[in-house]
Scaffold this active site. Structure first.
Site, short mmCIF file in Angstrom:
data_model
loop_
_atom_site.label_atom_id
_atom_site.label_comp_id
_atom_site.label_asym_id
_atom_site.label_seq_id
_atom_site.Cartn_x
_atom_site.Cartn_y
_atom_site.Cartn_z
N ASN A 12 0.87 -1.18 0.00
CA ASN A 12 0.00 0.00 0.00
C ASN A 12 0.91 1.23 0.00
O ASN A 12 1.44 1.61 1.03
CB ASN A 12 -0.89 -0.05 1.25
CG ASN A 12 -1.73 1.20 1.42
OD1 ASN A 12 -1.82 2.03 0.51
ND2 ASN A 12 -2.34 1.34 2.59
N LYS A 14 0.19 4.25 -0.43
CA LYS A 14 -0.48 5.45 0.08
C LYS A 14 -0.22 6.65 -0.85
O LYS A 14 -0.11 6.47 -2.06
CB LYS A 14 -0.05 5.71 1.53
CG LYS A 14 -0.24 4.46 2.40
CD LYS A 14 -0.12 4.69 3.89
CE LYS A 14 -0.36 3.38 4.62
NZ LYS A 14 -0.32 3.49 6.06
N HIS A 98 -9.70 1.38 4.60
CA HIS A 98 -8.46 1.54 5.35
C HIS A 98 -8.70 2.50 6.51
O HIS A 98 -9.50 3.44 6.38
CB HIS A 98 -7.36 2.08 4.42
CG HIS A 98 -6.01 2.05 5.06
ND1 HIS A 98 -5.61 3.02 5.95
CD2 HIS A 98 -4.99 1.17 4.98
CE1 HIS A 98 -4.38 2.72 6.38
NE2 HIS A 98 -3.99 1.61 5.81
N GLU A 100 -7.12 4.92 7.56
CA GLU A 100 -6.90 6.33 7.21
C GLU A 100 -8.12 6.90 6.47
O GLU A 100 -8.46 8.07 6.61
CB GLU A 100 -5.60 6.47 6.38
CG GLU A 100 -4.37 6.29 7.26
CD GLU A 100 -3.17 5.65 6.59
OE1 GLU A 100 -3.10 5.65 5.35
OE2 GLU A 100 -2.30 5.14 7.31
N GLU A 170 -5.80 -4.75 10.51
CA GLU A 170 -4.78 -3.73 10.74
C GLU A 170 -5.10 -2.99 12.04
O GLU A 170 -5.88 -2.03 12.04
CB GLU A 170 -4.76 -2.73 9.59
CG GLU A 170 -4.39 -3.35 8.26
CD GLU A 170 -3.76 -2.32 7.32
OE1 GLU A 170 -2.65 -2.59 6.83
OE2 GLU A 170 -4.35 -1.25 7.11
N GLY A 176 2.11 2.30 10.83
CA GLY A 176 3.09 3.37 10.70
C GLY A 176 3.75 3.79 11.99
O GLY A 176 4.39 4.83 12.07
N SER A 216 3.06 -2.09 10.48
CA SER A 216 4.50 -2.18 10.76
C SER A 216 5.08 -3.57 10.48
O SER A 216 5.96 -4.04 11.21
CB SER A 216 4.81 -1.74 12.19
OG SER A 216 4.42 -0.38 12.38
#
Ligand code: PGA
Length: 254
Positions: A12, A14, A98, A100, A170, A176, A216
């Site tokens: 991904n 991003k 996701h 985000e 996730e 991250g 991560s």
């Protein structure tokens, strides 16, 4: 009986990489993994780089994926992109829901559900992301949150449709942050996810669904995660921007 599920590793990217950078990254990955058939490999660049990356991987086993889409087929939806537009660029997969998207852009389980249905109708394979925040985990709500996201996001799918979906677990606190879930923590939630999927459709469909871990994942922790019985792959953010790290993670999945 556990059926064999082929591992699936997706990068991904991003909101990173110009078209030239994306092309170069894809070329490096292709050089190492072009003939790889032991694991499914998916690259999800930003929309602007789908075409160049698609061209680089077109003669390989590596598949193209997008990071989002709208549920409508076409029309007055400024700034959006449809499932058929992604198919037009030879996308196979699309990441949906996701964290985000949920946090920064207000996506709800209902939005995710509409997108999942639109993707499947256009023969795009959805990678549906679920996961709890740190606050939710500490409050003992992990299973309730993940269950709500699955039941909402995957509502109304038949067993045949559900079997085509990839789920990505996730944990938001691991994305991250450099803080990975332990293999045991991840396995526990993955097994729970499979149980929820069985309840939504059938045990058989649930055994077919591939459940990725994301948050991560790096070469150093990938093998321990990927050898857990219910972890069928990885959704890789940061480490997917570095060809060497990404390729190393794919090798751990073989
Ligand atoms: P990360 O991101 O690997 O950088 O934690 C994963 C993701 O957001 O999909």
């Amino acid at each position: 009986m556990k059926k064999l599920r082929k591992k699936i590793i997706a990068g991904n990217w991003k909101m990173n990489k110009s078209t030239a950078e994306a092309q170069a990254l894809a070329q490096e990955i292709v050089k190492e993994l072009a003939g790889c058939s032991e694991a499914d490999v998916v690259l999800c660049p930003p929309f602007t780089a789908l075409k160049v990356v698609g061209d680089v991987i077109s003669q390989t086993s590596i598949k193209l994926g997008a990071q989002n889409m709208h549920w409508e087929g076409e029309g007055a939806f400024t700034g959006e992109i449809s499932a058929s537009m992604l198919r037009d660029l030879y996308c196979w997969y699309v990441i949906l829901g996701h964290s985000e998207r949920r946090t920064c852009f207000g996506e709800t389980d209902d939005h995710v559900n509409r997108k999942v249905k639109a993707a499947l109708a256009a023969t795009l394979l959805p990678i549906v992301c679920v996961g709890e925040t740190l606050k939710e985990r500490e409050a003992g709500q992990t299973e309730a949150v993940v269950k709500r996201q699955l039941e909402g996001g995957l509502a109304g799918l038949g067993a045949g449709e559900l079997a085509k979906v990839v789920v990505a677990y996730e944990p938001v606190w691991a994305i991250g942050t450099g803080r990975t879930a332990t293999p045991e923590q991840a396995q526990e939630v993955h097994a729970f996810i499979r149980k929820v999927l069985a309840g939504l459709a059938s045990e058989e469909a649930a055994q077919t669904v591939r459940i990725q871990y994301g948050g991560s994942m790096k070469p150093a922790n990938a093998r321990d995660l990927l050898t857990q019985p219910d972890i069928d792959g990885g959704l890789i953010g940061g480490a997917s921007l570095d060809a060497r790290l990404f390729v190393e993670i794919v090798r751990q999945a073989m």
